[in-house]
Design a protein around this motif. Structure first.
Motif, PDB file in Angstrom:
ATOM      1  N   ALA A  95       0.822  -1.203   0.000  1.00  0.00           N
ATOM      2  CA  ALA A  95       0.000   0.000   0.000  1.00  0.00           C
ATOM      3  C   ALA A  95       0.862   1.261   0.000  1.00  0.00           C
ATOM      4  O   ALA A  95       0.584   2.226  -0.716  1.00  0.00           O
ATOM      5  N   LEU A  96       1.932   1.253   0.789  1.00  0.00           N
ATOM      6  CA  LEU A  96       2.832   2.404   0.829  1.00  0.00           C
ATOM      7  C   LEU A  96       3.551   2.582  -0.512  1.00  0.00           C
ATOM      8  O   LEU A  96       3.750   3.708  -0.984  1.00  0.00           O
ATOM      9  N   MET A  97       3.918   1.473  -1.136  1.00  0.00           N
ATOM     10  CA  MET A  97       4.562   1.542  -2.445  1.00  0.00           C
ATOM     11  C   MET A  97       3.624   2.139  -3.493  1.00  0.00           C
ATOM     12  O   MET A  97       4.045   2.924  -4.348  1.00  0.00           O
ATOM     13  N   LEU A  98       2.343   1.799  -3.398  1.00  0.00           N
ATOM     14  CA  LEU A  98       1.362   2.346  -4.333  1.00  0.00           C
ATOM     15  C   LEU A  98       1.239   3.854  -4.178  1.00  0.00           C
ATOM     16  O   LEU A  98       1.150   4.594  -5.175  1.00  0.00           O
ATOM     17  N   LEU A  99       1.230   4.341  -2.939  1.00  0.00           N
ATOM     18  CA  LEU A  99       1.162   5.783  -2.720  1.00  0.00           C
ATOM     19  C   LEU A  99       2.385   6.481  -3.300  1.00  0.00           C
ATOM     20  O   LEU A  99       2.275   7.549  -3.916  1.00  0.00           O
ATOM     21  N   GLU A 100       3.540   5.891  -3.126  1.00  0.00           N
ATOM     22  CA  GLU A 100       4.756   6.469  -3.697  1.00  0.00           C
ATOM     23  C   GLU A 100       4.687   6.492  -5.224  1.00  0.00           C
ATOM     24  O   GLU A 100       5.123   7.453  -5.866  1.00  0.00           O
ATOM     25  N   VAL A 110       2.246   6.949  -7.162  1.00  0.00           N
ATOM     26  CA  VAL A 110       1.376   7.988  -7.727  1.00  0.00           C
ATOM     27  C   VAL A 110       1.784   9.384  -7.257  1.00  0.00           C
ATOM     28  O   VAL A 110       1.027  10.343  -7.390  1.00  0.00           O
ATOM     29  N   GLY A 111       2.981   9.488  -6.693  1.00  0.00           N
ATOM     30  CA  GLY A 111       3.520  10.798  -6.347  1.00  0.00           C
ATOM     31  C   GLY A 111       3.138  11.322  -4.982  1.00  0.00           C
ATOM     32  O   GLY A 111       3.312  12.519  -4.716  1.00  0.00           O
ATOM     33  N   LEU A 112       2.637  10.471  -4.083  1.00  0.00           N
ATOM     34  CA  LEU A 112       2.301  10.886  -2.721  1.00  0.00           C
ATOM     35  C   LEU A 112       3.412  10.401  -1.788  1.00  0.00           C
ATOM     36  O   LEU A 112       3.390   9.255  -1.322  1.00  0.00           O
ATOM     37  N   HIS A 113       4.377  11.260  -1.566  1.00  0.00           N
ATOM     38  CA  HIS A 113       5.497  10.855  -0.723  1.00  0.00           C
ATOM     39  C   HIS A 113       5.919  12.021   0.177  1.00  0.00           C
ATOM     40  O   HIS A 113       5.755  13.195  -0.190  1.00  0.00           O
ATOM     41  N   PRO A 114       6.397  11.695   1.396  1.00  0.00           N
ATOM     42  CA  PRO A 114       6.535  10.335   1.927  1.00  0.00           C
ATOM     43  C   PRO A 114       5.173   9.692   2.179  1.00  0.00           C
ATOM     44  O   PRO A 114       4.267  10.328   2.722  1.00  0.00           O
ATOM     45  N   MET A 157       3.964   7.493   4.206  1.00  0.00           N
ATOM     46  CA  MET A 157       3.425   7.334   5.553  1.00  0.00           C
ATOM     47  C   MET A 157       2.687   8.591   6.021  1.00  0.00           C
ATOM     48  O   MET A 157       1.783   8.500   6.848  1.00  0.00           O
ATOM     49  N   ASP A 158       3.041   9.745   5.474  1.00  0.00           N
ATOM     50  CA  ASP A 158       2.351  10.978   5.845  1.00  0.00           C
ATOM     51  C   ASP A 158       0.901  10.972   5.393  1.00  0.00           C
ATOM     52  O   ASP A 158       0.051  11.659   5.967  1.00  0.00           O
ATOM     53  N   TYR A 159       0.595  10.200   4.359  1.00  0.00           N
ATOM     54  CA  TYR A 159      -0.770  10.148   3.824  1.00  0.00           C
ATOM     55  C   TYR A 159      -1.535   8.921   4.306  1.00  0.00           C
ATOM     56  O   TYR A 159      -2.767   8.893   4.249  1.00  0.00           O
ATOM     57  N   PHE A 160      -0.830   7.917   4.779  1.00  0.00           N
ATOM     58  CA  PHE A 160      -1.430   6.608   5.032  1.00  0.00           C
ATOM     59  C   PHE A 160      -2.572   6.672   6.055  1.00  0.00           C
ATOM     60  O   PHE A 160      -3.605   6.012   5.880  1.00  0.00           O
ATOM     61  N   LYS A 161      -2.400   7.482   7.108  1.00  0.00           N
ATOM     62  CA  LYS A 161      -3.416   7.516   8.162  1.00  0.00           C
ATOM     63  C   LYS A 161      -4.373   8.698   8.043  1.00  0.00           C
ATOM     64  O   LYS A 161      -5.262   8.862   8.877  1.00  0.00           O
ATOM     65  N   ARG A 162      -4.201   9.501   7.029  1.00  0.00           N
ATOM     66  CA  ARG A 162      -5.125  10.618   6.823  1.00  0.00           C
ATOM     67  C   ARG A 162      -6.458  10.125   6.279  1.00  0.00           C
ATOM     68  O   ARG A 162      -6.576   9.020   5.769  1.00  0.00           O
ATOM     69  N   GLN A 181      -7.471  12.318  -5.992  1.00  0.00           N
ATOM     70  CA  GLN A 181      -7.524  11.592  -7.257  1.00  0.00           C
ATOM     71  C   GLN A 181      -6.320  10.672  -7.405  1.00  0.00           C
ATOM     72  O   GLN A 181      -6.431   9.577  -7.968  1.00  0.00           O
ATOM     73  N   ARG A 182      -5.171  11.065  -6.879  1.00  0.00           N
ATOM     74  CA  ARG A 182      -4.000  10.180  -6.901  1.00  0.00           C
ATOM     75  C   ARG A 182      -4.239   8.933  -6.041  1.00  0.00           C
ATOM     76  O   ARG A 182      -3.811   7.828  -6.398  1.00  0.00           O
ATOM     77  N   VAL A 183      -4.932   9.104  -4.917  1.00  0.00           N
ATOM     78  CA  VAL A 183      -5.290   7.944  -4.086  1.00  0.00           C
ATOM     79  C   VAL A 183      -6.226   7.018  -4.862  1.00  0.00           C
ATOM     80  O   VAL A 183      -6.073   5.790  -4.834  1.00  0.00           O
ATOM     81  N   ALA A 184      -7.211   7.597  -5.561  1.00  0.00           N
ATOM     82  CA  ALA A 184      -8.141   6.790  -6.341  1.00  0.00           C
ATOM     83  C   ALA A 184      -7.401   6.016  -7.441  1.00  0.00           C
ATOM     84  O   ALA A 184      -7.723   4.854  -7.722  1.00  0.00           O
ATOM     85  N   ILE A 185      -6.413   6.639  -8.046  1.00  0.00           N
ATOM     86  CA  ILE A 185      -5.613   5.954  -9.073  1.00  0.00           C
ATOM     87  C   ILE A 185      -4.789   4.835  -8.435  1.00  0.00           C
ATOM     88  O   ILE A 185      -4.700   3.730  -8.979  1.00  0.00           O
ATOM     89  N   ALA A 186      -4.214   5.103  -7.267  1.00  0.00           N
ATOM     90  CA  ALA A 186      -3.442   4.070  -6.565  1.00  0.00           C
ATOM     91  C   ALA A 186      -4.322   2.877  -6.215  1.00  0.00           C
ATOM     92  O   ALA A 186      -3.903   1.719  -6.339  1.00  0.00           O
ATOM     93  N   ARG A 187      -5.553   3.151  -5.774  1.00  0.00           N
ATOM     94  CA  ARG A 187      -6.483   2.054  -5.453  1.00  0.00           C
ATOM     95  C   ARG A 187      -6.775   1.216  -6.693  1.00  0.00           C
ATOM     96  O   ARG A 187      -6.819  -0.019  -6.628  1.00  0.00           O
ATOM     97  N   ALA A 188      -6.985   1.880  -7.848  1.00  0.00           N
ATOM     98  CA  ALA A 188      -7.239   1.144  -9.085  1.00  0.00           C
ATOM     99  C   ALA A 188      -6.050   0.277  -9.474  1.00  0.00           C
ATOM    100  O   ALA A 188      -6.210  -0.844  -9.971  1.00  0.00           O
TER     101      ALA A 188
END
Length: 336
Positions: free
Chosen positions: A148-153, A155-159, A161-166, A177-184
């Motif tokens: 899951a963390l690799m997927l966030l990275e 799509v350009g959401l880094h670091p 872990m800063d987004y994981f619990k938001r 929208q980047r999260v939605a793309i990562a989920r897909a």
């Protein structure tokens, strides 16, 4: 000549057939009324498309033209009234059980509204971990969170872990929208259906999302269907563009060819609608009535006839067949 014959797989992909084939599809919806007076809306009429891995097809048209209906049909949400949607040669309407579940992971959608497509009560991590647990059972324990963390990275959401619990409300529209793309991407799809993925975002972040989708398309060899009403972004992202009006494909070809040398009056209207500081705000074509007609199985002629500056008597009676113009470019018009 059929639309399928006019749209063969690109020569470079000859060894790799189309991932998705939409073959002469009609999609009807009932509009209510008594049994004997029931009206039927034909949302799609004789639509044929091909999606090939590593390439994008843009489906362009106004709201109400049938673009999202086509995407939902490819995703398996709607079953065609006539015709077939095939994945690697297999009719998806005949898929059952484990094969159908596998198809749902192989074909993923990115929706127009990133906030509406995410659960506001759950964390970003939850949105990625859930599909991983459902569709990738080989991942166990800490490997699920690491993926899951690799997927966030990716799509350009880094670091990451800063987004994981938001939660979704703590992110901007572009980040959601980047999260939605990562989920897909979490289930390793082969086909990505992007339903106006930038239309609800600030202008300043739209290009970033399109660049991300372009990178992912090339890196993961995704077959992409890009739905938009903005023909300018279609040229930027997609190799091919298909123009849809009232459920009918009226023109299709290489994106540069479509935007530089549009042949159908409706395609020309869409291009005239793109803001241009060197042109008057309204053109004669843009001033015409803009209501898309209610098309039924009994309707005749060309659906664009009431808005077309070239319309003649024959246009009211028969729908023109496709005319090949070369370089995989074709158009449906009696008066070229």
């Amino acid at each position: 000549m059929s639309l399928a014959e006019l749209n063969p797989a690109p020569a470079s992909d000859a060894a790799s057939p189309a991932a998705i084939e939409v073959d002469n599809v009609d999609m009807d919806f009932g509009l209510g009324g008594a049994l004997l007076n029931r009206r039927v809306l034909r949302a799609l009429s004789g639509v044929s498309l091909q999606l090939t891995r590593g390439r994008a097809l843009a489906l362009v048209g106004e709201s109400g033209s049938g673009k999202s209906t086509c995407a939902r049909m490819v995703a398996g949400v709607y079953k065609p009234s006539h015709g077939e949607v095939r994945f690697k040669g297999q009719n998806i309407a005949q898929m059952r059980g484990a094969r159908l579940q596998a198809y749902r992971s192989e074909v993923q959608m990115v929706f127009q509204d990133p906030f509406g497509s995410l659960n506001p009560t759950q964390s970003i991590g939850y949105h990625l971990i859930r599909p991983l647990k459902l569709h990738r059972p080989e991942l166990k324990g800490k490997a699920v969170e690491a993926e899951a963390l690799m997927l966030l990275e990716s799509v350009g959401l880094h670091p990451a872990m800063d987004y994981f619990k938001r939660r979704p409300h703590e992110l901007s529209g572009g980040q959601r929208q980047r999260v939605a793309i990562a989920r897909a991407l979490s289930v390793h799809p082969q086909v990505l259906l992007a339903d106006e993925p930038t239309s609800m975002l600030d202008v300043s972040v739209r290009l970033g999302i399109l660049n991300l989708l372009e990178d992912l398309k090339q890196q993961r060899q995704l077959a992409a269907l890009y739905i938009t009403h903005d023909i300018a972004t279609a040229r930027y992202f997609a190799e091919e563009t298909a123009v849809l009006y009232a459920g009918h494909l009226v023109e299709q070809g290489p994106s540069e060819e479509i935007t530089d040398r549009p042949q159908h009056p409706y395609t020309q209207l869409l291009i005239d609608s793109v803001p241009n500081p060197g042109r008057k705000i309204a053109t004669d074509r843009a001033r015409r009535a803009t209501d898309i007609p209610l098309w039924t199985p009994e309707s005749r002629g060309c659906p664009f006839v009431s808005r077309c500056p070239r319309a003649t008597a024959v246009c009211k009676e028969t729908m023109p067949g496709p005319t090949a113009l070369g370089d995989k470019h074709w158009v449906r018009c009696h008066n070229l």
